[in-house]
Design a protein around this motif. Structure first.
Motif, PDB file in Angstrom:
ATOM      1  N   UNK A  96      50.529  52.809  38.686  1.00 40.59           N
ATOM      2  CA  UNK A  96      51.212  52.495  39.948  1.00 40.59           C
ATOM      3  C   UNK A  96      52.732  52.675  39.857  1.00 40.59           C
ATOM      4  N   UNK A  97      53.139  53.710  39.164  1.00 40.56           N
ATOM      5  CA  UNK A  97      54.573  53.986  39.097  1.00 40.56           C
ATOM      6  C   UNK A  97      54.785  55.490  39.001  1.00 40.56           C
ATOM      7  N   UNK A  98      56.040  55.900  39.041  1.00 37.08           N
ATOM      8  CA  UNK A  98      56.380  57.317  38.899  1.00 37.08           C
ATOM      9  C   UNK A  98      56.713  57.569  37.431  1.00 37.08           C
ATOM     10  N   UNK A  99      56.141  58.637  36.908  1.00 38.32           N
ATOM     11  CA  UNK A  99      56.305  58.947  35.488  1.00 38.32           C
ATOM     12  C   UNK A  99      57.014  60.297  35.371  1.00 38.32           C
ATOM     13  N   UNK A 100      58.009  60.366  34.489  1.00 34.21           N
ATOM     14  CA  UNK A 100      58.707  61.638  34.264  1.00 34.21           C
ATOM     15  C   UNK A 100      57.734  62.620  33.628  1.00 34.21           C
ATOM     16  N   UNK A 101      57.582  63.789  34.236  1.00 31.72           N
ATOM     17  CA  UNK A 101      56.614  64.780  33.755  1.00 31.72           C
ATOM     18  C   UNK A 101      57.160  65.418  32.473  1.00 31.72           C
ATOM     19  N   UNK A 102      56.408  65.300  31.354  1.00 31.20           N
ATOM     20  CA  UNK A 102      56.931  65.830  30.090  1.00 31.20           C
ATOM     21  C   UNK A 102      57.179  67.333  30.180  1.00 31.20           C
ATOM     22  N   UNK A 103      58.312  67.773  29.663  1.00 27.26           N
ATOM     23  CA  UNK A 103      58.613  69.203  29.603  1.00 27.26           C
ATOM     24  C   UNK A 103      59.100  69.798  30.907  1.00 27.26           C
ATOM     25  N   UNK A 104      59.109  69.009  32.003  1.00 29.95           N
ATOM     26  CA  UNK A 104      59.461  69.588  33.303  1.00 29.95           C
ATOM     27  C   UNK A 104      60.967  69.556  33.576  1.00 29.95           C
ATOM     28  N   UNK A 105      61.708  68.795  32.805  1.00 30.95           N
ATOM     29  CA  UNK A 105      63.147  68.708  33.058  1.00 30.95           C
ATOM     30  C   UNK A 105      63.933  69.363  31.946  1.00 30.95           C
ATOM     31  N   UNK A 106      65.218  69.013  31.889  1.00 26.46           N
ATOM     32  CA  UNK A 106      66.022  69.536  30.789  1.00 26.46           C
ATOM     33  C   UNK A 106      67.493  69.400  31.066  1.00 26.46           C
ATOM     34  N   UNK A 107      68.292  69.812  30.092  1.00 23.87           N
ATOM     35  CA  UNK A 107      69.745  69.775  30.253  1.00 23.87           C
ATOM     36  C   UNK A 107      70.310  71.166  29.952  1.00 23.87           C
ATOM     37  N   UNK A 108      71.531  71.398  30.408  1.00 30.22           N
ATOM     38  CA  UNK A 108      72.203  72.680  30.143  1.00 30.22           C
ATOM     39  C   UNK A 108      72.370  72.877  28.648  1.00 30.22           C
TER      40      UNK A 108
ATOM     41  N   UNK B  70      65.009  66.367  36.178  1.00 30.95           N
ATOM     42  CA  UNK B  70      63.728  65.761  35.824  1.00 30.95           C
ATOM     43  C   UNK B  70      62.795  65.826  37.022  1.00 30.95           C
ATOM     44  N   UNK B  71      61.495  65.732  36.732  1.00 34.44           N
ATOM     45  CA  UNK B  71      60.452  65.713  37.762  1.00 34.44           C
ATOM     46  C   UNK B  71      59.636  64.445  37.521  1.00 34.44           C
ATOM     47  N   UNK B  72      59.309  63.741  38.600  1.00 32.69           N
ATOM     48  CA  UNK B  72      58.614  62.449  38.476  1.00 32.69           C
ATOM     49  C   UNK B  72      57.372  62.467  39.355  1.00 32.69           C
ATOM     50  N   UNK B  73      56.212  62.188  38.756  1.00 33.69           N
ATOM     51  CA  UNK B  73      54.939  62.241  39.487  1.00 33.69           C
ATOM     52  C   UNK B  73      54.318  60.846  39.521  1.00 33.69           C
ATOM     53  N   UNK B  74      53.625  60.549  40.636  1.00 33.54           N
ATOM     54  CA  UNK B  74      52.998  59.229  40.772  1.00 33.54           C
ATOM     55  C   UNK B  74      51.781  59.133  39.867  1.00 33.54           C
ATOM     56  N   UNK B  75      51.688  58.038  39.142  1.00 28.57           N
ATOM     57  CA  UNK B  75      50.547  57.771  38.276  1.00 28.57           C
ATOM     58  C   UNK B  75      49.778  56.599  38.904  1.00 28.57           C
ATOM     59  N   UNK B  76      48.597  56.924  39.462  1.00 28.77           N
ATOM     60  CA  UNK B  76      47.853  55.909  40.229  1.00 28.77           C
ATOM     61  C   UNK B  76      47.415  54.753  39.336  1.00 28.77           C
ATOM     62  N   UNK B  77      47.071  55.052  38.082  1.00 31.84           N
ATOM     63  CA  UNK B  77      46.639  53.992  37.165  1.00 31.84           C
ATOM     64  C   UNK B  77      47.752  52.997  36.905  1.00 31.84           C
TER      65      UNK B  77
END
Ligand code: FAD
Length: 396
Positions: free
Chosen positions: A360-372, A351-358
């Motif tokens: 004030x937390x880290x949000x998992x970036x949709x579509x950026x992660x995955x499983x085998x 997974x990838x998590x980006x800071x959301x200033x509004x």
């Protein structure tokens, strides 16, 4: 004088933070790392010790390069108390360490109050968690080896959040793999305090059905509330009892004792809330908390990979703050958790998590992660390389 940073805990978060504080300040910050253990023992890969394909020595590394190559002052001791007002850490041996900034990455401790039978004398000598790699990992492997073929191994998983979401299910694969080779008449009963497999659920269940069909009995929504160590029985909140030859009870967890005692566990008195731009505690100024001890952002696992990422954001922010600069305002983190489903085959979740200033937390970036899509030996190679890389990034 150079600013002083004290780091409590030389696990995945703390050791990496100490190392990056030294590197990114070009040696301009004095770093003292407090850790009671003589060496680093990795929880990642420790389930393979239970499966029999690794020894604890394969996962044990020294701390000496942190001192020798990075000039970190290693203090072999336990932090006993924190005086946030005076900015002092008190050590178990009686000494004191003054700091300008304090970093805590003490990991988790177990909430034994939620399983009263485990507080009786001797109970924890026979009913093991093996959820901190070390002596218990080896002892649990011995219990598995001593069990006769046809016996049952009962594992209890606490309700999330707990350290390493896929870890218990990887452990189930390792035990089943061992049984399939050495004790095919044995059974593994998995009592899950959650409604379903917490991580990589569909994949784990497919692998169990394909590879370990008659070996694993998975029972979701079994919330353990007590353990009878004498009769080796786990008891659920509904009064159901499950007995085994070997019990492996993973208790619910909280931030480790030092963080709780210092009043930093301000989320349900369990986890420490932090500002995700700096990992500074929302409770006390100048104290930063990393790793498993924090109240994580949504969909963020308690993992070694995450602790390493927290460490880097925190180290960069402290170096900036001490130099009078504003810390990075858009941090981004990644996570990969590999799970060995046999001695060689592996699956992953990323997974990838980006800071959301509004927010004030880290949000998992949709579509950026995955499983085998399936387990493979190639992923087994990647998993081994992941471990070697993160060990180097933490300790060398
Ligand atoms: P730790 O690494 O536990 O470090 C905490 C350190 O603090 C310890 O060394 C401890 O001795 C020290 N400490 C505690 N209290 C004090 C004190 N008062 N004074 C001084 N020192 C103190 N994660 C992954 O990313 N990938 C995996 O494949 C994976 N597999 C896992 C498998 C298992 C079986 C388990 C149990 C965990 C697994 N994890 C995995 C999770 C990973 O181990 C943790 O998320 C990680 O260790 C968290 O790092 P940390 O720094 O918060 O804590």
């Amino acid at each position: 004088a150079r600013p002083k940073v004290v780091v409590i805990g030389a696990g995945y978060g703390g050791a990496a933070a100490a190392r990056y504080l030294r590197m990114w300040s070009n040696g301009g910050v004095d770093v003292t790392l407090v850790e009671p253990n003589a060496s680093f023992v990795s929880c990642p890969l420790s389930n393979l010790v239970l499966g029999g394909s690794k020894q604890l020595g394969d996962l044990t590394l020294g701390y000496d390069a942190l001192a020798r190559r990075h000039g970190i002052r290693l203090v072999r001791d336990r932090a006993r108390a924190i005086d946030a007002g005076k900015r002092i850490v008190r050590l178990a041996s009686g000494g004191e360490l003054a700091y300008d900034r304090l970093v805590l990455s003490p990991g988790v401790d177990f909430l034994f109050d939620s399983l009263p039978g485990l507080k009786l004398p001797g109970a924890q000598d026979t009913v093991l968690h093996a959820w901190k790699a070390g002596a218990q990992t080896v002892a649990l492997r011995r219990q598995l080896e001593a069990m006769e073929d046809g016996g049952s191994f009962v594992m209890s998983i606490p309700p999330a959040p707990y350290r390493c979401p896929p870890g218990p299910y990887e452990r189930a694969c390792q035990v089943a793999h061992y049984f399939s080779r050495a004790k095919p008449k044995s059974k593994l009963v998995v009592l899950d305090g959650n409604e379903d497999v917490v991580s990589k659920g569909a994949l784990f269940k497919r692998i169990w059905a394909e590879r370990y069909k008659d070996l694993i009995d998975y029972r979701p929504s079994f919330r353990a509330v007590d353990v009878d160590a004498k009769t080796r029985t786990v008891i659920s909140e509904l009064g159901d009892e499950v007995q085994g030859k070997v019990l492996n009870v993973i208790p619910p967890q909280s931030a480790a004792a030092i963080a709780v005692q210092a009043g930093l566990a301000n989320s349900n008195e369990r986890w420490c809330e932090v500002d995700f731009l700096t990992f500074e505690s929302t409770q006390e100024k100048n104290i930063h908390v990393l790793g498993d001890a924090i109240q994580t952002a949504p969909l963020m696992p308690k993992s070694a990979h995450m602790a390493n990422q927290h460490a880097k954001i925190c180290a960069a922010a402290i170096v900036d703050i001490l130099a009078g600069r504003a810390p990075e305002s858009k941090p981004m983190l990644t996570n990969t958790c590999y799970s060995y489903v046999s001695d060689k085959d592996v699956i992953h979740v990323t997974s990838v998590h980006a800071y959301d200033a509004g927010r004030k937390t880290l949000i998992a970036v949709p579509g950026a992660g995955g499983v085998s899509s399936a387990a493979s030996e190639l992923e087994g190679v990647y998993a081994g390389v992941w471990a070697r890389n993160i060990w180097a990034d933490t300790l060398l």
